[in-house]
Design a protein around this motif. Sequence first.
Motif, PDB file in Angstrom:
ATOM      1  N   ASP A   1      -0.463 -22.672  -5.471  1.00  0.00           N
ATOM      2  CA  ASP A   1      -0.263 -22.128  -4.023  1.00  0.00           C
ATOM      3  C   ASP A   1       0.133 -23.177  -3.119  1.00  0.00           C
ATOM      4  OD1 ASP A   1      -2.444 -23.141  -3.366  1.00  0.00           O
ATOM      5  OD2 ASP A   1      -3.112 -20.824  -2.373  1.00  0.00           O
ATOM      6  N   TRP A   2      -0.018 -24.543  -3.335  1.00  0.00           N
ATOM      7  CA  TRP A   2       0.208 -25.607  -2.461  1.00  0.00           C
ATOM      8  C   TRP A   2       1.683 -25.625  -1.955  1.00  0.00           C
ATOM      9  CZ3 TRP A   2       3.667 -29.215  -3.454  1.00  0.00           C
ATOM     10  CH2 TRP A   2       3.967 -29.678  -4.821  1.00  0.00           C
ATOM     11  N   SER A   3       2.558 -25.360  -2.818  1.00  0.00           N
ATOM     12  CA  SER A   3       4.037 -25.734  -2.313  1.00  0.00           C
ATOM     13  C   SER A   3       4.417 -24.391  -1.249  1.00  0.00           C
ATOM     14  CB  SER A   3       5.294 -25.303  -3.480  1.00  0.00           C
ATOM     15  OG  SER A   3       5.083 -24.298  -4.117  1.00  0.00           O
ATOM     16  N   LEU A   4       3.630 -23.170  -1.372  1.00  0.00           N
ATOM     17  CA  LEU A   4       3.849 -22.191  -0.315  1.00  0.00           C
ATOM     18  C   LEU A   4       3.810 -22.674   1.076  1.00  0.00           C
ATOM     19  CD1 LEU A   4       2.316 -18.947  -2.691  1.00  0.00           C
ATOM     20  CD2 LEU A   4       5.009 -20.101  -2.283  1.00  0.00           C
ATOM     21  N   LYS A   5       2.707 -23.404   1.133  1.00  0.00           N
ATOM     22  CA  LYS A   5       2.245 -23.955   2.472  1.00  0.00           C
ATOM     23  C   LYS A   5       3.340 -24.853   2.911  1.00  0.00           C
ATOM     24  CE  LYS A   5      -2.536 -23.943   1.043  1.00  0.00           C
ATOM     25  NZ  LYS A   5      -3.585 -24.750   0.397  1.00  0.00           N
ATOM     26  N   LEU A   6       4.093 -25.194   2.135  1.00  0.00           N
ATOM     27  CA  LEU A   6       5.253 -26.198   2.369  1.00  0.00           C
ATOM     28  C   LEU A   6       6.556 -25.606   2.596  1.00  0.00           C
ATOM     29  CD1 LEU A   6       4.288 -29.350   0.327  1.00  0.00           C
ATOM     30  CD2 LEU A   6       4.062 -29.116   2.730  1.00  0.00           C
ATOM     31  N   GLY A   7       6.501 -24.126   2.196  1.00  0.00           N
ATOM     32  CA  GLY A   7       7.727 -23.333   2.429  1.00  0.00           C
ATOM     33  C   GLY A   7       8.858 -23.332   1.294  1.00  0.00           C
ATOM     34  N   TYR A   8       8.039 -23.492   0.174  1.00  0.00           N
ATOM     35  CA  TYR A   8       9.072 -23.366  -0.908  1.00  0.00           C
ATOM     36  C   TYR A   8       8.252 -22.944  -2.266  1.00  0.00           C
ATOM     37  CZ  TYR A   8       7.750 -27.765  -2.730  1.00  0.00           C
ATOM     38  OH  TYR A   8       7.019 -28.970  -3.487  1.00  0.00           O
ATOM     39  N   ASN A   9       8.903 -22.295  -3.238  1.00  0.00           N
ATOM     40  CA  ASN A   9       8.224 -21.603  -4.476  1.00  0.00           C
ATOM     41  C   ASN A   9       8.669 -22.704  -5.588  1.00  0.00           C
ATOM     42  OD1 ASN A   9       7.475 -18.972  -3.887  1.00  0.00           O
ATOM     43  ND2 ASN A   9       9.671 -18.512  -3.770  1.00  0.00           N
TER      44      ASN A   9
END
Length: 131
Positions: free
Chosen positions: A10-18
């Motif tokens: 889930d780390w990329s979700l925090k940066l706004g992308y899948n």
Amino acid sequence: MKRTAVNPWDWSLKLGYNQAEVIEGATRQVICAGQTAVDGDGNPQHPGDMRGQINLALDNLEAVLKDARMDVSNVTKLGVYVTDVDEALKNFDLMGARFGPHQVAPPMTLIGVTRLAIPGLLFEIEATATA
């Protein structure tokens, strides 16, 4: 078109992308050239201003998509090239402001480069859009 996010972490979700998206039922695809902070005549704008350049490059991307009868909700892949990764990331709230209202988080690659094709440009964004 149906989009299904693929995120083993889930780390990329925090940066706004899948991490990835499965696209089903698509009938049209548009591959956009890199958009930068230039005016309608191709002249660079906002010298030394990463935020201004990101904003104008996104305006230009939206104009290309509109001409193709699409918008940012159709974007399924982004490539971003910047001359200063840290400065770009400080201004990535602009990306969220454009993509967030459409509830899309397209897979993205951010690459730091020495320079872009036109001297003075700091930010370039390319996109693939699918409908």
